[in-house]
Design a protein around this motif. Structure first.
Motif, short mmCIF file in Angstrom:
data_model
loop_
_atom_site.label_atom_id
_atom_site.label_comp_id
_atom_site.label_asym_id
_atom_site.label_seq_id
_atom_site.Cartn_x
_atom_site.Cartn_y
_atom_site.Cartn_z
N LEU A 106 1.29 6.94 -6.91
CA LEU A 106 0.18 8.41 -6.98
C LEU A 106 0.61 9.74 -6.83
O LEU A 106 0.66 10.43 -7.39
CB LEU A 106 -0.86 7.36 -5.86
CG LEU A 106 -1.94 6.23 -6.80
CD1 LEU A 106 -3.05 6.26 -5.95
CD2 LEU A 106 -2.60 6.77 -8.09
N SER A 107 1.64 9.76 -6.01
CA SER A 107 2.13 11.20 -5.27
C SER A 107 2.80 11.54 -6.07
O SER A 107 2.69 12.52 -7.12
CB SER A 107 2.17 11.28 -4.00
OG SER A 107 2.19 10.58 -2.94
N LEU A 137 0.91 -1.56 -0.05
CA LEU A 137 0.20 -0.22 0.07
C LEU A 137 0.43 0.91 0.05
O LEU A 137 0.49 2.39 -1.04
CB LEU A 137 -0.53 -0.13 1.18
CG LEU A 137 -2.09 -0.88 1.16
CD1 LEU A 137 -2.44 -0.90 2.72
CD2 LEU A 137 -2.87 -0.59 0.02
N LEU A 138 2.40 1.60 1.24
CA LEU A 138 2.89 2.66 0.29
C LEU A 138 3.18 2.68 -0.09
O LEU A 138 3.75 3.83 -0.68
CB LEU A 138 3.98 2.37 1.89
CG LEU A 138 3.11 1.91 3.07
CD1 LEU A 138 4.54 1.78 4.13
CD2 LEU A 138 2.62 3.95 3.55
N ILE A 170 2.37 1.95 -3.63
CA ILE A 170 0.94 2.63 -4.71
C ILE A 170 0.95 3.72 -4.28
O ILE A 170 0.15 4.78 -4.73
CB ILE A 170 -0.06 1.15 -4.17
CG1 ILE A 170 0.21 0.21 -4.82
CG2 ILE A 170 -1.47 2.09 -4.46
CD1 ILE A 170 -1.40 -1.31 -4.32
N TRP A 171 0.83 4.21 -2.91
CA TRP A 171 0.51 5.24 -3.01
C TRP A 171 1.83 6.56 -2.59
O TRP A 171 1.32 7.75 -3.18
CB TRP A 171 0.07 5.23 -0.70
CG TRP A 171 -0.99 5.26 -0.31
CD1 TRP A 171 -0.83 5.11 1.07
CD2 TRP A 171 -1.89 4.84 -0.90
NE1 TRP A 171 -2.10 3.61 0.93
CE2 TRP A 171 -2.88 3.60 -0.33
CE3 TRP A 171 -2.33 4.44 -1.89
CZ2 TRP A 171 -4.38 2.88 -0.34
CZ3 TRP A 171 -3.81 4.15 -2.52
CH2 TRP A 171 -4.75 3.54 -1.52
N LEU A 221 -3.07 9.08 1.84
CA LEU A 221 -3.18 7.18 2.39
C LEU A 221 -1.73 7.09 2.83
O LEU A 221 -1.81 6.11 3.31
CB LEU A 221 -3.31 6.98 0.75
CG LEU A 221 -5.15 7.25 0.47
CD1 LEU A 221 -4.84 7.36 -0.36
CD2 LEU A 221 -5.68 7.48 1.40
N PHE A 222 -0.72 8.14 2.04
CA PHE A 222 0.59 6.87 2.30
C PHE A 222 0.86 7.33 3.87
O PHE A 222 1.58 6.02 5.00
CB PHE A 222 2.36 7.81 1.75
CG PHE A 222 3.53 7.81 1.75
CD1 PHE A 222 3.48 6.36 1.10
CD2 PHE A 222 3.50 8.06 2.93
CE1 PHE A 222 5.03 6.08 1.76
CE2 PHE A 222 5.12 8.02 2.70
CZ PHE A 222 5.56 6.62 2.23
N ILE A 258 -3.84 13.25 -2.56
CA ILE A 258 -4.78 11.95 -1.86
C ILE A 258 -3.46 11.10 -1.79
O ILE A 258 -3.87 10.13 -0.60
CB ILE A 258 -5.78 12.06 -2.48
CG1 ILE A 258 -6.82 12.89 -2.92
CG2 ILE A 258 -6.20 10.45 -2.93
CD1 ILE A 258 -7.97 12.66 -4.08
N GLY A 259 -2.07 11.08 -2.66
CA GLY A 259 -1.37 10.06 -1.93
C GLY A 259 -1.26 10.44 -0.64
O GLY A 259 -0.87 8.83 -0.20
N THR A 266 -1.82 5.07 6.46
CA THR A 266 -0.93 4.20 5.95
C THR A 266 0.00 3.40 7.21
O THR A 266 -0.04 2.68 7.41
CB THR A 266 -0.86 3.47 4.62
OG1 THR A 266 -2.13 3.72 4.02
CG2 THR A 266 -0.56 1.94 4.79
#
Length: 50
Positions: free
Chosen positions: A14-15, A7-8, A10-11, A34-35, A30-31, A38
């Protein structure tokens, strides 16, 4: 623990994508949120096991 790392990553991706494309700054924000969420959750869960 492997799921949290996934997950980290992926975030983080995205960032970076959000910052790379000027019109997607909202995606970067958002990234990042969420980072951080998480990472905090993973740290908290790791501490709960002790």
């Amino acid at each position: 623990m492997g799921f949290i790392v996934l997950l980290l990553v992926i975030w983080l991706a995205l960032s970076v994508l959000g910052f790379a494309i000027k019109g997607l700054i909202w995606l970067a924000i958002i990234g990042i949120v969420l980072f951080l969420a998480t990472g905090t959750w993973g740290y908290w869960r790791r501490g709960a096991r002790r």
